[in-house]
Write a protein that holds these residues in place. Structure first.
Motif, PDB file in Angstrom:
ATOM      1  N   LEU A   5      -5.480  57.957  -3.967  1.00 28.01           N
ATOM      2  CA  LEU A   5      -4.677  58.349  -2.808  1.00 28.01           C
ATOM      3  C   LEU A   5      -3.191  58.102  -3.045  1.00 28.01           C
ATOM      4  CD1 LEU A   5      -7.044  57.006  -0.007  1.00 28.01           C
ATOM      5  CD2 LEU A   5      -6.398  59.399  -0.354  1.00 28.01           C
ATOM      6  N   LYS A  62      -0.411  61.137  -3.129  1.00 28.48           N
ATOM      7  CA  LYS A  62       0.583  61.243  -2.059  1.00 28.48           C
ATOM      8  C   LYS A  62       1.912  60.575  -2.388  1.00 28.48           C
ATOM      9  CE  LYS A  62      -0.751  61.353   2.151  1.00 28.48           C
ATOM     10  NZ  LYS A  62      -1.240  61.056   3.514  1.00 28.48           N
ATOM     11  N   VAL A  74       1.526  55.647   0.554  1.00 29.57           N
ATOM     12  CA  VAL A  74       0.440  55.640   1.537  1.00 29.57           C
ATOM     13  C   VAL A  74       0.509  54.357   2.355  1.00 29.57           C
ATOM     14  CG1 VAL A  74      -2.039  55.917   1.899  1.00 29.57           C
ATOM     15  CG2 VAL A  74      -0.989  56.892  -0.132  1.00 29.57           C
ATOM     16  N   GLU A 126      -3.609  54.028   6.924  1.00 24.44           N
ATOM     17  CA  GLU A 126      -4.267  55.246   6.449  1.00 24.44           C
ATOM     18  C   GLU A 126      -5.335  54.916   5.409  1.00 24.44           C
ATOM     19  OE1 GLU A 126      -3.334  59.435   4.085  1.00 24.44           O
ATOM     20  OE2 GLU A 126      -1.666  58.175   4.767  1.00 24.44           O
TER      21      GLU A 126
END
Length: 253
Positions: A13, A17, A20, A24
């Motif tokens: 993740l 991205k 983060v 989340e």
């Protein structure tokens, strides 16, 4: 979910991205924010990410190489499959260079028990792993060892290949891109890989699919100079096709 799988999801993740939030991550993975904070602390300690206010961020540049112990936690199953598949391409009686890395060490593991192989290891970890194998002759070049990585680099290492001719080199990579070629984070690593590749008749790159399409800092060679790229089945099919169009066979496992 095991800690290893949780860490892998966090790294996926963060890589996807760039930045983060803890909330989340907790929601996506299904654990408490306290657990995520402990995970982020552990991953930061091995250099896999950077903690920022309220979350975590990916390393910032092409010249940043995640620490060996951080990479060792990533894509474990994929690297084992890649290692076994690459080892099957190596035949008894060959002379082989095995590069340093968390995927190449899986190749070395899969070569245990083989017969009549002469292996030059560019990693103290790999040399130690294979040193007591009765069917293998293990060679180590001179040079400088990188702390943590335990790879062997430097001018002395490069000169070791001057008068040696190998059947196969198995290279790791920071990135493999159809246009940019094989790249590495550290120029000294790239220079040793270039020398090793120049002394081998056959060139195999082993890398998990997250490295396909990635461009690191220092160029090693073009993909057209490779014979085989072994990666996992999660590879982007368009990138795999673009690499194969330039010459090497792309093996997915």
């Amino acid at each position: 979910m095991s800690k290893q799988n949780r860490h892998q999801l966090i790294l996926d993740l963060v890589q996807a991205k760039g930045n983060v939030q803890v909330s989340e991550l907790a929601a996506r993975i299904g654990v408490s924010e306290m657990t995520i904070r402990r995970d982020l602390e552990a991953l930061e300690q091995v250099g896999a990410l950077t903690r920022v206010h309220g979350g975590a961020a990916a390393p910032p540049s092409r010249s940043y190489e995640p620490a060996y112990h951080a990479r060792r936690l990533q894509r474990v199953d994929e690297k084992e499959r890649i290692g076994r598949a690459a080892a099957e391409l190596i035949h008894d009686g060959e002379t082989v260079i095995i590069d340093a890395g968390t995927t190449t060490i899986e190749v070395a593991k899969a070569l245990r028990g083989r017969r009549n192989l002469r292996v030059l290891a560019l990693s103290l970890r790999i040399a130690d792993l294979l040193a007591d194998e009765p069917g293998l002759t293990v060679m180590i070049p001179g040079g400088i060892t990188r702390p943590g990585e335990r790879s062997i680099i430097g001018a002395m290492t490069q000169r070791a290949f001057t008068d040696l001719y190998f059947d196969t080199v198995v290279l790791s990579a920071g990135g493999v891109d159809p246009e940019a070629g094989v790249t590495e984070y550290i120029p000294e690593d790239a220079a040793v890989k270039q020398a090793a590749a120049a002394s081998a008749r056959r060139k195999i790159v082993v890398t998990d699919s997250t490295k396909i399409g990635t461009i690191a800092f220092a160029r090693v060679c073009g993909v057209e100079q490779l014979d085989t790229v072994v990666t996992d089945t999660n590879v982007d099919s368009a990138l795999a096709h673009a690499i194969a169009e330039r010459g090497p066979e792309v093996v997915t496992v």
